[in-house]
Design a protein around this motif. Structure first.
Motif, mmCIF file in Angstrom:
data_model
loop_
_atom_site.group_PDB
_atom_site.id
_atom_site.type_symbol
_atom_site.label_atom_id
_atom_site.label_comp_id
_atom_site.label_asym_id
_atom_site.label_seq_id
_atom_site.Cartn_x
_atom_site.Cartn_y
_atom_site.Cartn_z
ATOM 1 N N GLU B 63 0.826 -1.224 0.000
ATOM 2 C CA GLU B 63 0.000 0.000 0.000
ATOM 3 C C GLU B 63 0.850 1.259 0.000
ATOM 4 O OE1 GLU B 63 -3.937 -1.365 2.601
ATOM 5 O OE2 GLU B 63 -2.399 -0.100 3.491
ATOM 6 N N ASP B 64 1.922 1.209 0.798
ATOM 7 C CA ASP B 64 2.728 2.423 0.987
ATOM 8 C C ASP B 64 3.821 2.601 -0.052
ATOM 9 O OD1 ASP B 64 1.158 3.010 3.070
ATOM 10 O OD2 ASP B 64 2.703 2.932 4.620
ATOM 11 N N LEU B 65 3.984 1.611 -0.893
ATOM 12 C CA LEU B 65 5.062 1.676 -1.879
ATOM 13 C C LEU B 65 5.060 2.968 -2.710
ATOM 14 C CD1 LEU B 65 7.374 -0.228 -2.327
ATOM 15 C CD2 LEU B 65 6.075 -1.309 -4.169
ATOM 16 N N PRO B 66 3.899 3.424 -3.203
ATOM 17 C CA PRO B 66 3.932 4.657 -4.017
ATOM 18 C C PRO B 66 4.416 5.874 -3.228
ATOM 19 C CG PRO B 66 1.831 3.508 -4.256
ATOM 20 C CD PRO B 66 2.551 2.851 -3.135
ATOM 21 N N ASN B 67 4.205 5.873 -1.906
ATOM 22 C CA ASN B 67 4.614 7.030 -1.090
ATOM 23 C C ASN B 67 5.964 6.830 -0.411
ATOM 24 O OD1 ASN B 67 2.085 8.414 -1.466
ATOM 25 N ND2 ASN B 67 1.200 6.876 -0.121
ATOM 26 N N PHE B 68 6.545 5.653 -0.593
ATOM 27 C CA PHE B 68 7.794 5.356 0.118
ATOM 28 C C PHE B 68 8.932 6.267 -0.350
ATOM 29 C CE2 PHE B 68 11.747 3.123 0.953
ATOM 30 C CZ PHE B 68 11.567 2.715 2.257
ATOM 31 N N ARG B 69 9.596 6.880 0.633
ATOM 32 C CA ARG B 69 10.709 7.757 0.280
ATOM 33 C C ARG B 69 12.024 7.139 0.770
ATOM 34 N NH1 ARG B 69 9.723 13.518 2.299
ATOM 35 N NH2 ARG B 69 7.518 13.167 1.963
ATOM 36 N N TRP B 70 12.947 6.948 -0.123
ATOM 37 C CA TRP B 70 14.222 6.313 0.225
ATOM 38 C C TRP B 70 15.071 7.272 1.054
ATOM 39 C CZ3 TRP B 70 16.535 1.812 0.554
ATOM 40 C CH2 TRP B 70 17.923 1.764 0.602
ATOM 41 N N ARG B 71 15.525 6.802 2.214
ATOM 42 C CA ARG B 71 16.356 7.659 3.067
ATOM 43 C C ARG B 71 17.712 7.017 3.367
ATOM 44 N NH1 ARG B 71 11.156 8.680 5.378
ATOM 45 N NH2 ARG B 71 10.621 10.876 5.208
#
Lengths: 126, 183
Positions: B63-71
């Motif tokens: 679900e969160d993949l589209p909003n995932f931000r790589w840090r």
């Protein structure tokens, strides 16, 4: 003592995690026995049947991406929970900070007492 | 379990591919399923519950993949965090039953005597881990099972680095006490 022990233990675990040495070095009789057991007692538990079942569940699942508003709400809830923890549970303070705070408090008390005495002395003189 | 720069970059690429094509998520799933499943199992001691929570964790990941931000932090840290939150939610769900361990540990290739002793010790330890307060248990498992540093555990648990140190210290002290009592 607890805080110093926590610092010590943490350094030993870090050394163990880096693969530099055994976790219990320098800890004989002080939690070393538990570290020794712990370091070998938590292997990954492969379960191919469960993995296949979950894969099927995920394949059947239609993902509903959440909106930025929903994510924001979630983060806000997380922060409230975090704040609650800070208020209701004991938060760790390094022993050096605790000792400095205690020393400062003591100095402040002594300074207040000295100023009061001095003030009283000046009043009786006048 | 620490990742090199190259490994992190590879993971970043995997996440980017999964964002563009959900079918590519399979690689992330294969890579992390065992870690998350075992972590949850050590928490709750039930394969059924471990499977449910692991499934919910990966659903959430999808679900969160589209909003995932790589840090630059391993993806597993994020998955551990979600699994931890789901475990906490599950604990609050009434009625709560303390579940007994229902799965033997994988056999190790050792001398029979030492293998038996090791197994006994492992089982006692796992029983003791399940009796720890949830926060201590989570910190201990993230530190020892997931091999995370205090700072990383703090990020997963939303706690300060110092708080994590203290939680682990108390967990290890409590385990020692519990193992002594069992002997």
């Amino acid at each position: 003592m607890t805080h110093r022990g926590a610092d010590w233990l943490s350094e030993a675990i870090d050394r163990w995690l880096s693969g530099l040495e055994k976790a219990d070095q320098g800890y004989e009789g002080h939690l070393g026995d538990v570290l020794d057991i712990l370091s070998g007692s938590l292997p990954a538990i492969p379960d191919e049947t469960a993995k296949a079942r979950v894969r099927r569940r995920l394949a059947a699942y239609a993902a509903r991406p959440r909106s930025p508003q929903q994510l924001l709400m979630e983060r806000a809830t997380d922060n409230v929970v975090r704040l609650g923890r800070r208020v209701t549970e004991e938060e760790y303070v390094p022993w050096t900070t605790a000792a400095s705070a205690a020393a400062l408090l003591l100095i402040a008390v002594i300074a207040v007492a000295w100023l009061r005495r001095r003030g009283n002395g000046e009043r009786t003189q006048s | 379990m620490r990742k090199s720069e190259a490994e992190l970059e590879e993971e970043h690429q995997l996440i980017e591919s999964a964002r563009q094509d959900p079918a590519a998520f399979q690689k992330l799933y294969d890579r992390y399923f065992d870690q998350i499943y075992s972590y949850v199992y050590y928490h709750c001691g039930s394969r059924e519950q471990a499977e449910d929570i692991t499934a919910a964790t990966f659903q959430r990941a999808l679900e969160d993949l589209p909003n995932f931000r790589w840090r630059g932090v391993p993806y597993s840290a994020w998955l551990f965090r979600v699994a931890g939150n789901l475990l906490a939610r599950d604990r609050r769900r009434p009625p709560w039953l303390e579940l007994q361990a229902d799965a033997p540990l994988p056999a190790r290739e050792e001398e029979p005597d030492s293998a038996f002793l090791r197994k006994e010790q492992s089982e006692s330890l796992q029983r003791a881990i399940r009796k720890l307060p949830p926060d201590q248990r989570q910190a201990l498992l993230l530190r020892f099972y997931a091999g995370m540093r205090n700072r990383e555990v703090g990020q997963v648990m939303n706690r300060s680095e110092g708080a994590v140190k203290l939680l682990v210290f108390r967990a290890v002290s409590n385990l020692r006490q519990a193992l002594k009592e069992e002997q």
